[in-house]
Design a protein around this motif. Structure first.
Motif, short mmCIF file in Angstrom:
data_model
loop_
_atom_site.label_atom_id
_atom_site.label_comp_id
_atom_site.label_asym_id
_atom_site.label_seq_id
_atom_site.Cartn_x
_atom_site.Cartn_y
_atom_site.Cartn_z
N LYS A 291 0.89 -1.18 -0.22
CA LYS A 291 -0.08 -0.04 -0.28
C LYS A 291 1.07 1.36 0.02
CE LYS A 291 -3.73 -1.77 2.94
NZ LYS A 291 -4.17 -1.26 4.41
N ILE B 197 -1.06 2.67 6.75
CA ILE B 197 -0.06 1.70 6.96
C ILE B 197 0.22 1.32 8.62
CG2 ILE B 197 2.23 0.33 6.41
CD1 ILE B 197 1.76 1.78 3.76
N PRO C 104 -1.44 8.30 4.82
CA PRO C 104 -2.70 8.39 4.15
C PRO C 104 -3.32 6.88 3.52
CG PRO C 104 -0.94 9.24 2.67
CD PRO C 104 -0.24 9.00 4.13
N SER C 105 -2.14 5.86 3.39
CA SER C 105 -2.51 4.33 3.16
C SER C 105 -3.04 3.78 4.35
CB SER C 105 -1.34 3.90 2.28
OG SER C 105 -1.10 4.72 1.12
N ARG D 100 9.45 5.79 6.02
CA ARG D 100 9.38 5.22 4.73
C ARG D 100 10.44 4.36 4.59
NH1 ARG D 100 9.30 9.73 0.07
NH2 ARG D 100 11.32 9.84 0.56
N VAL E 277 2.91 4.46 -1.16
CA VAL E 277 3.02 5.07 -2.40
C VAL E 277 4.17 5.77 -2.28
CG1 VAL E 277 0.38 4.88 -2.99
CG2 VAL E 277 1.24 6.75 -1.49
N ARG E 278 4.90 5.73 -1.35
CA ARG E 278 6.29 6.57 -1.15
C ARG E 278 5.98 7.99 -1.17
NH1 ARG E 278 7.59 2.08 -0.13
NH2 ARG E 278 8.84 0.64 -1.62
N CYS E 279 4.84 8.49 -0.58
CA CYS E 279 4.54 9.90 -0.65
C CYS E 279 5.55 10.77 0.54
CB CYS E 279 2.85 10.12 -0.14
SG CYS E 279 2.96 9.58 1.88
N GLY E 280 5.99 9.99 1.61
CA GLY E 280 6.78 10.83 2.50
C GLY E 280 6.12 11.52 3.44
N LYS E 281 4.75 11.46 3.69
CA LYS E 281 4.09 11.92 4.57
C LYS E 281 4.49 11.49 6.10
CE LYS E 281 0.65 14.09 6.71
NZ LYS E 281 0.95 15.52 7.31
N ILE F 14 2.99 1.11 10.27
CA ILE F 14 4.30 1.18 9.92
C ILE F 14 5.00 0.64 11.26
CG2 ILE F 14 6.45 2.58 9.42
CD1 ILE F 14 4.19 4.60 8.27
N VAL G 264 9.77 0.98 5.94
CA VAL G 264 8.61 0.21 5.24
C VAL G 264 9.66 -0.38 3.98
CG1 VAL G 264 6.87 0.37 3.69
CG2 VAL G 264 6.78 1.63 5.78
#
Ligand code: SF4
Ligand code: SF4
Length: 427
Positions: free
Chosen positions: A15, A81, A78-79, A40, A17-21, A83, A43
């Motif tokens: 899930k 996860i 946002p996904s 990230r 998306v490597r957005c970095g949030k 973590i 993950v």
């Protein structure tokens, strides 16, 4: 269960998306600024472990433990996860390939046995009381301790001689008409380091119509084991605790420790026992678990009597990660404080930011932990508060150390101590 088959590893890795949030909110990343310690990056690392691209080696474990398990990344992803769960699963997987005798002794033998743990705390008390600790420090003997303990032993100050369990009866009857029978999950840190919190909890609950039972045979909640790569030990502890509480017909299982309530809550129990034969028992147990402040506000709806003579105190509140992030409980401790006569609640900046303690993190990563703590203490100092309230014994210990490092005069309390005092002032 095989590492690859664990639900977070199997279902959540894809899930990202490597957005970095997650990176933008991580307190460790903000100190170190290196992608390998960012959530990230963790993950990605777990994915490489799963796919066999990196081997389960100690250096990978060391990267992954640059993490407070504060869950800030997970609640902001946002996904959706988890973590920290991926990280915990990976730590255990790697630990199985790199066992360590000292760690086994601490987390499998000592910390799973309440009597051993109590004796270790007594030895530390004895060393403090006799001055042996400071003598040992001067002679450099503490340097023989593992990890960052030689530096971190300063955090363990003023250990009480008597545990809460030795001062409280197994059953405390309700005062007045009984409303509920409550099982009190008395966590190790509250029991051994903060017995005054436990006494206040029992006093407040009984005064508000609860019969309070402290079941014998309860053990550590398992969170230190999860953070230290010992998921199977945490599973065993969870089963032991479920069995200890199952012998009673409690309306609620209450704890004043944020770490314990998060460890015993549905989500963590699902991680530990969701794929085992104990799944249903774990669900029935967790359904009754509740944080003390949540219980006092939503179930008992306590309102201590007004008291014009109550001394005015400025109190600031620090959100323990295991309460605010893991369980979404932020309003209840504040509401409780507002209801106590004389309390003026002053918000600190970034109250929801980790203090750097995180159970055993300050013992294993002392310097990094202090960098994070110093930021928290700046925010606390700016409030000019007389008291710092929080609902986690690990945060209390860390913040107490921060107060002493910064030469502040604020005192650490659990909100229930102020509430108990308010009732006593009325008597
Ligand atoms: S916030 Fe979530 S989706 Fe975005 S990079 Fe981090 S783990 Fe991946
Ligand atoms: S749990 Fe906390 S310290 Fe660990 S990666 Fe997530 S935000 Fe960073």
């Amino acid at each position: 269960m095989e590492f690859k088959e664990l639900p977070p590893v199997k279902e959540q890795l894809m899930k990202c998306v490597r957005c970095g949030k997650c990176r933008s909110v991580c307190p460790v990343f903000s100190e170190i600024g290196n992608e390998t310690v960012a959530p990230r990056g963790h993950v990605f690392m777990v994915q490489m472990l799963r796919d066999g691209i990196v081997a389960p080696e100690q250096k990978v474990y060391d990267h992954l433990t640059n993490c407070l398990m504060c869950e800030t990344c997970s609640v902001n992803c946002p996904s959706g996860i988890d973590i920290h769960e991926l990280n915990a699963a990976a730590r255990s997987y790697i630990y199985e390939h790199n066992p360590n005798l000292a760690k086994d002794l601490i987390f499998d033998t000592m910390w799973t046995n309440p009597a051993y743990l109590k004796n270790v705390v007594r030895m530390i008390w004895g060393a403090q009381a006799s001055g042996a600790q400071s003598l040992g420090r001067k002679l450099g003997l503490t340097k023989l301790l593992p990890g960052d303990m030689p530096k971190a032993e300063k955090i363990l100050t003023d250990i009480p001689w008597r545990s809460a369990r030795s001062q409280l009866p197994a059953v405390s009857p309700a005062i007045g008409k009984k409303k509920f029978t409550v099982g009190y999950f008395l966590g190790c840190a509250t029991d051994l380091l903060n017995p005054e919190v436990a006494k206040a909890t029992v006093a407040v609950l009984t005064r508000n119509g609860c019969e309070v039972v402290i079941p014998p045979g309860t053990k550590c909640c398992g969170l230190p084991q999860i953070a230290n790569g010992k998921m199977s030990t945490a599973q065993r502890l969870a089963i032991d605790n479920i069995e200890a509480f199952q012998k009673y017909d409690f309306d609620y299982i209450i704890t004043d420790c944020a770490s314990c309530s998060s460890a015993l809550a549905v989500k963590n129990m699902e991680l530990l026992l969701g794929t085992t034969e104990y799944r249903e028992q774990a669900r029935a147990f967790s359904a009754k678990v509740m944080d003390l402040t949540y219980f006092l506000i939503h179930v008992l709806d306590i309102h201590p009597p007004a008291n014009d003579k109550a001394p005015r105190v400025r109190v600031t509140y620090h959100d323990p990660c295991h309460l605010a992030n893991a369980q979404g409980i932020k309003d209840e401790p504040r509401e409780l404080l507002r209801r106590i006569p004389g309390v003026e609640l002053v918000e600190m900046k970034d109250a929801n930011r980790c203090c750097g303690g995180s159970g055993t993190f300050s013992l294993t990563h002392y310097d990094l932990s202090m960098q994070i703590l110093d930021k928290k203490m700046e925010n606390i100092g700016a409030t000019g508060a007389d008291l710092v309230a929080t609902c986690c014994p690990s945060c209390m210990m860390q913040l107490r150390h921060g107060v002493s490092r910064q030469g502040l005069h604020a005192r650490l309390v659990h909100p229930v101590q102020l509430l108990s005092q308010a009732y006593e002032d009325q008597d």
